[in-house]
Design a protein around this motif. Structure first.
Motif, short mmCIF file in Angstrom:
data_model
loop_
_atom_site.label_atom_id
_atom_site.label_comp_id
_atom_site.label_asym_id
_atom_site.label_seq_id
_atom_site.Cartn_x
_atom_site.Cartn_y
_atom_site.Cartn_z
N TYR A 226 5.48 3.82 -9.45
CA TYR A 226 5.08 2.97 -8.54
C TYR A 226 3.67 3.97 -7.28
O TYR A 226 3.26 3.19 -6.30
CB TYR A 226 6.77 3.54 -7.73
N ALA A 227 4.24 5.20 -7.57
CA ALA A 227 2.71 5.47 -6.45
C ALA A 227 0.87 5.87 -7.13
O ALA A 227 0.51 5.55 -6.06
CB ALA A 227 2.87 7.05 -7.18
N ASP B 75 4.89 -7.98 4.34
CA ASP B 75 4.54 -8.04 5.96
C ASP B 75 4.47 -6.68 6.41
O ASP B 75 3.94 -6.58 7.27
CB ASP B 75 5.24 -9.53 6.86
N LYS B 76 5.17 -6.24 6.92
CA LYS B 76 5.58 -4.56 6.14
C LYS B 76 4.53 -3.45 5.38
O LYS B 76 4.81 -2.28 5.99
CB LYS B 76 6.59 -4.11 7.22
N GLY B 77 3.75 -3.63 4.58
CA GLY B 77 3.10 -3.21 4.14
C GLY B 77 3.85 -2.10 2.37
O GLY B 77 3.35 -0.79 2.15
N VAL B 78 5.14 -2.80 2.63
CA VAL B 78 6.14 -1.84 1.88
C VAL B 78 5.73 -2.83 0.28
O VAL B 78 6.02 -4.25 0.27
CB VAL B 78 7.30 -1.89 2.20
N LYS B 79 6.08 -1.65 -0.75
CA LYS B 79 5.51 -2.51 -2.12
C LYS B 79 7.21 -2.54 -2.56
O LYS B 79 7.78 -1.66 -2.36
CB LYS B 79 4.35 -0.80 -2.67
N ASN B 80 7.18 -4.22 -3.31
CA ASN B 80 8.08 -4.43 -3.19
C ASN B 80 7.89 -4.70 -5.07
O ASN B 80 6.95 -6.25 -4.89
CB ASN B 80 8.96 -6.22 -2.22
N CYS B 81 8.86 -4.54 -5.85
CA CYS B 81 8.86 -4.52 -7.41
C CYS B 81 9.97 -5.15 -7.58
O CYS B 81 10.58 -5.17 -8.87
CB CYS B 81 8.63 -2.85 -7.63
N GLU B 82 10.33 -6.36 -6.94
CA GLU B 82 11.79 -6.60 -7.38
C GLU B 82 11.03 -7.67 -8.29
O GLU B 82 12.87 -7.51 -9.38
CB GLU B 82 12.01 -7.61 -6.05
#
Length: 95
Positions: free
Chosen positions: A43-44, A57-64
């Protein structure tokens, strides 16, 4: 009698079917779903992780939708990426 390579690589695969989150990602290949990297060590690495992620849209990494660390055959590739992360951290410490 010498052990074959396959017999000595059991450490590369683990399933925890009793986990309340199993499987944590939708998959059609439940038999080969690997839980060994339950919390993705990549993730890092951000965009360089090698997985199928998206940024919200908020810049969060989504790994779903990412199954990269959960595929039985990707153990060695994940470890190679972890070594990249270790090298990056080591280089930052040398500054």
């Amino acid at each position: 009698m010498a052990k074959s390579k396959k017999d000595t690589e059991n450490y590369k695969f683990f399933q925890h079917r009793d986990c309340e989150y199993f499987p944590c990602h939708a998959t059609k290949d439940i038999e080969n779903f690997n839980c060994i990297f339950c919390y993705c060590p990549l993730y890092a690495l951000g965009r360089n992780c090698g997985g199928g992620f998206k940024y919200t849209d908020k810049g969060v990494k989504n790994c779903e939708a990412c199954l990269f660390p959960h595929k039985r055959e990707n153990y060695d590739a994940v470890i190679e990426k972890v070594m990249l992360l270790i090298d990056q951290v080591r280089e930052q410490g040398e500054d």
